[in-house]
Motif scaffolding. Structure first.
Motif, PDB file in Angstrom:
ATOM      1  N   LEU A  59       0.831  -1.200   0.000  1.00  0.00           N
ATOM      2  CA  LEU A  59       0.000   0.000   0.000  1.00  0.00           C
ATOM      3  C   LEU A  59       0.863   1.246   0.000  1.00  0.00           C
ATOM      4  O   LEU A  59       1.954   1.257   0.563  1.00  0.00           O
ATOM      5  N   PRO A  60       0.381   2.340  -0.636  1.00  0.00           N
ATOM      6  CA  PRO A  60       1.146   3.588  -0.605  1.00  0.00           C
ATOM      7  C   PRO A  60       1.207   4.150   0.814  1.00  0.00           C
ATOM      8  O   PRO A  60       0.312   3.913   1.626  1.00  0.00           O
ATOM      9  N   THR A  61       2.259   4.899   1.067  1.00  0.00           N
ATOM     10  CA  THR A  61       2.407   5.505   2.393  1.00  0.00           C
ATOM     11  C   THR A  61       1.440   6.682   2.524  1.00  0.00           C
ATOM     12  O   THR A  61       0.940   7.207   1.519  1.00  0.00           O
ATOM     13  N   SER A  62       1.228   7.099   3.748  1.00  0.00           N
ATOM     14  CA  SER A  62       0.328   8.238   3.971  1.00  0.00           C
ATOM     15  C   SER A  62       0.911   9.500   3.329  1.00  0.00           C
ATOM     16  O   SER A  62       0.159  10.349   2.826  1.00  0.00           O
ATOM     17  N   ARG A  63       2.229   9.614   3.292  1.00  0.00           N
ATOM     18  CA  ARG A  63       2.857  10.786   2.658  1.00  0.00           C
ATOM     19  C   ARG A  63       2.643  10.758   1.146  1.00  0.00           C
ATOM     20  O   ARG A  63       2.428  11.802   0.531  1.00  0.00           O
ATOM     21  N   GLN A  64       2.718   9.560   0.543  1.00  0.00           N
ATOM     22  CA  GLN A  64       2.446   9.445  -0.891  1.00  0.00           C
ATOM     23  C   GLN A  64       1.011   9.869  -1.199  1.00  0.00           C
ATOM     24  O   GLN A  64       0.774  10.613  -2.150  1.00  0.00           O
ATOM     25  N   VAL A  65       0.087   9.374  -0.404  1.00  0.00           N
ATOM     26  CA  VAL A  65      -1.329   9.688  -0.622  1.00  0.00           C
ATOM     27  C   VAL A  65      -1.570  11.187  -0.472  1.00  0.00           C
ATOM     28  O   VAL A  65      -2.232  11.809  -1.318  1.00  0.00           O
ATOM     29  N   ALA A  66      -1.016  11.789   0.558  1.00  0.00           N
ATOM     30  CA  ALA A  66      -1.208  13.223   0.778  1.00  0.00           C
ATOM     31  C   ALA A  66      -0.625  14.034  -0.379  1.00  0.00           C
ATOM     32  O   ALA A  66      -1.264  14.980  -0.871  1.00  0.00           O
ATOM     33  N   PHE A  67       0.556  13.655  -0.843  1.00  0.00           N
ATOM     34  CA  PHE A  67       1.186  14.377  -1.949  1.00  0.00           C
ATOM     35  C   PHE A  67       0.380  14.193  -3.238  1.00  0.00           C
ATOM     36  O   PHE A  67       0.173  15.147  -3.995  1.00  0.00           O
ATOM     37  N   ALA A  68      -0.085  12.990  -3.493  1.00  0.00           N
ATOM     38  CA  ALA A  68      -0.884  12.727  -4.692  1.00  0.00           C
ATOM     39  C   ALA A  68      -2.180  13.529  -4.663  1.00  0.00           C
ATOM     40  O   ALA A  68      -2.598  14.088  -5.686  1.00  0.00           O
ATOM     41  N   LYS A  70      -2.676  16.333  -3.111  1.00  0.00           N
ATOM     42  CA  LYS A  70      -2.310  17.739  -3.321  1.00  0.00           C
ATOM     43  C   LYS A  70      -2.108  18.006  -4.815  1.00  0.00           C
ATOM     44  O   LYS A  70      -2.611  19.000  -5.342  1.00  0.00           O
ATOM     45  N   LEU A  71      -1.377  17.106  -5.488  1.00  0.00           N
ATOM     46  CA  LEU A  71      -1.173  17.251  -6.933  1.00  0.00           C
ATOM     47  C   LEU A  71      -2.512  17.194  -7.677  1.00  0.00           C
ATOM     48  O   LEU A  71      -2.732  17.949  -8.635  1.00  0.00           O
ATOM     49  N   ALA A  72      -3.385  16.304  -7.247  1.00  0.00           N
ATOM     50  CA  ALA A  72      -4.684  16.151  -7.898  1.00  0.00           C
ATOM     51  C   ALA A  72      -5.503  17.440  -7.778  1.00  0.00           C
ATOM     52  O   ALA A  72      -6.161  17.847  -8.747  1.00  0.00           O
ATOM     53  N   VAL A  79      -7.121  11.147  -8.469  1.00  0.00           N
ATOM     54  CA  VAL A  79      -6.143  10.067  -8.397  1.00  0.00           C
ATOM     55  C   VAL A  79      -6.904   8.767  -8.662  1.00  0.00           C
ATOM     56  O   VAL A  79      -7.910   8.506  -8.009  1.00  0.00           O
ATOM     57  N   PRO A  80      -6.454   7.952  -9.631  1.00  0.00           N
ATOM     58  CA  PRO A  80      -7.160   6.692  -9.914  1.00  0.00           C
ATOM     59  C   PRO A  80      -7.220   5.783  -8.692  1.00  0.00           C
ATOM     60  O   PRO A  80      -6.280   5.721  -7.895  1.00  0.00           O
ATOM     61  N   ASP A  81      -8.345   5.097  -8.545  1.00  0.00           N
ATOM     62  CA  ASP A  81      -8.562   4.223  -7.384  1.00  0.00           C
ATOM     63  C   ASP A  81      -7.480   3.166  -7.222  1.00  0.00           C
ATOM     64  O   ASP A  81      -7.079   2.838  -6.105  1.00  0.00           O
ATOM     65  N   GLU A  82      -6.998   2.590  -8.340  1.00  0.00           N
ATOM     66  CA  GLU A  82      -5.991   1.527  -8.230  1.00  0.00           C
ATOM     67  C   GLU A  82      -4.681   2.031  -7.625  1.00  0.00           C
ATOM     68  O   GLU A  82      -3.924   1.247  -7.061  1.00  0.00           O
ATOM     69  N   CYS A  83      -4.434   3.330  -7.693  1.00  0.00           N
ATOM     70  CA  CYS A  83      -3.214   3.892  -7.093  1.00  0.00           C
ATOM     71  C   CYS A  83      -3.246   3.807  -5.569  1.00  0.00           C
ATOM     72  O   CYS A  83      -2.197   3.756  -4.934  1.00  0.00           O
ATOM     73  N   MET A  90       1.055   4.304  -7.414  1.00  0.00           N
ATOM     74  CA  MET A  90       0.946   5.654  -6.857  1.00  0.00           C
ATOM     75  C   MET A  90       2.191   6.461  -7.196  1.00  0.00           C
ATOM     76  O   MET A  90       2.108   7.620  -7.594  1.00  0.00           O
ATOM     77  N   SER A  91       3.341   5.834  -7.083  1.00  0.00           N
ATOM     78  CA  SER A  91       4.601   6.505  -7.400  1.00  0.00           C
ATOM     79  C   SER A  91       4.636   6.921  -8.870  1.00  0.00           C
ATOM     80  O   SER A  91       5.043   8.043  -9.196  1.00  0.00           O
ATOM     81  N   LYS A  92       4.184   6.043  -9.761  1.00  0.00           N
ATOM     82  CA  LYS A  92       4.164   6.367 -11.193  1.00  0.00           C
ATOM     83  C   LYS A  92       3.182   7.501 -11.472  1.00  0.00           C
ATOM     84  O   LYS A  92       3.465   8.394 -12.283  1.00  0.00           O
ATOM     85  N   TRP A  93       2.047   7.485 -10.801  1.00  0.00           N
ATOM     86  CA  TRP A  93       1.059   8.551 -11.001  1.00  0.00           C
ATOM     87  C   TRP A  93       1.631   9.884 -10.541  1.00  0.00           C
ATOM     88  O   TRP A  93       1.494  10.887 -11.221  1.00  0.00           O
ATOM     89  N   ILE A  94       2.276   9.881  -9.398  1.00  0.00           N
ATOM     90  CA  ILE A  94       2.889  11.110  -8.882  1.00  0.00           C
ATOM     91  C   ILE A  94       3.949  11.616  -9.853  1.00  0.00           C
ATOM     92  O   ILE A  94       3.981  12.807 -10.190  1.00  0.00           O
ATOM     93  N   ASP A  95       4.824  10.732 -10.322  1.00  0.00           N
ATOM     94  CA  ASP A  95       5.878  11.130 -11.253  1.00  0.00           C
ATOM     95  C   ASP A  95       5.303  11.710 -12.541  1.00  0.00           C
ATOM     96  O   ASP A  95       5.849  12.671 -13.110  1.00  0.00           O
TER      97      ASP A  95
END
Length: 98
Positions: A59-68, A70-72, A79-83, A90-95
């Motif tokens: 699972l993505p970390t809470s920091r990844q989710v928060a950053f994603a 914010k970007l969204a 952010v797509p549900d599968e991320c 999640m990392s690929k979506w953020i990048d």
């Protein structure tokens, strides 16, 4: 006289324990190590020291989710549900959305 080295066969208990470790660590039990007691024992020792793989590790970390999220908001997209189920996605979506 030449001394020959004979491999001792593995025991049923060793095989059972090795299989349980392979399942726990989500790894393959190589055929080669199943052929003699010493090789299997070495493999078992190495696998027993490993930390078990958990579904939570994927699972993505809470920091990844928060950053994603914010970007969204900035990009005005979702952010797509599968991320939210896979840290790699999640990392690929953020990048791709920086």
């Amino acid at each position: 006289m030449e001394s020959t080295k004979h491999a001792l066969p593995v025991t049923p208990k060793q095989i059972a324990y090795a299989r349980s470790l392979a399942l726990r660590n989500r790894t393959l039990l190589p055929w080669e190590v199943q052929q003699d007691r010493r090789s299997l024992s070495t493999w078992i020792e190495a696998q027993a020291r490993l930390r078990p793989v958990s579904d939570m590790d994927q699972l993505p970390t809470s920091r990844q989710v928060a950053f994603a999220e914010k970007l969204a908001r900035i990009k005005r997209r979702a952010v797509p549900d599968e991320c939210f189920r896979d840290k790699g996605l999640m990392s690929k979506w953020i990048d791709g959305n920086k």
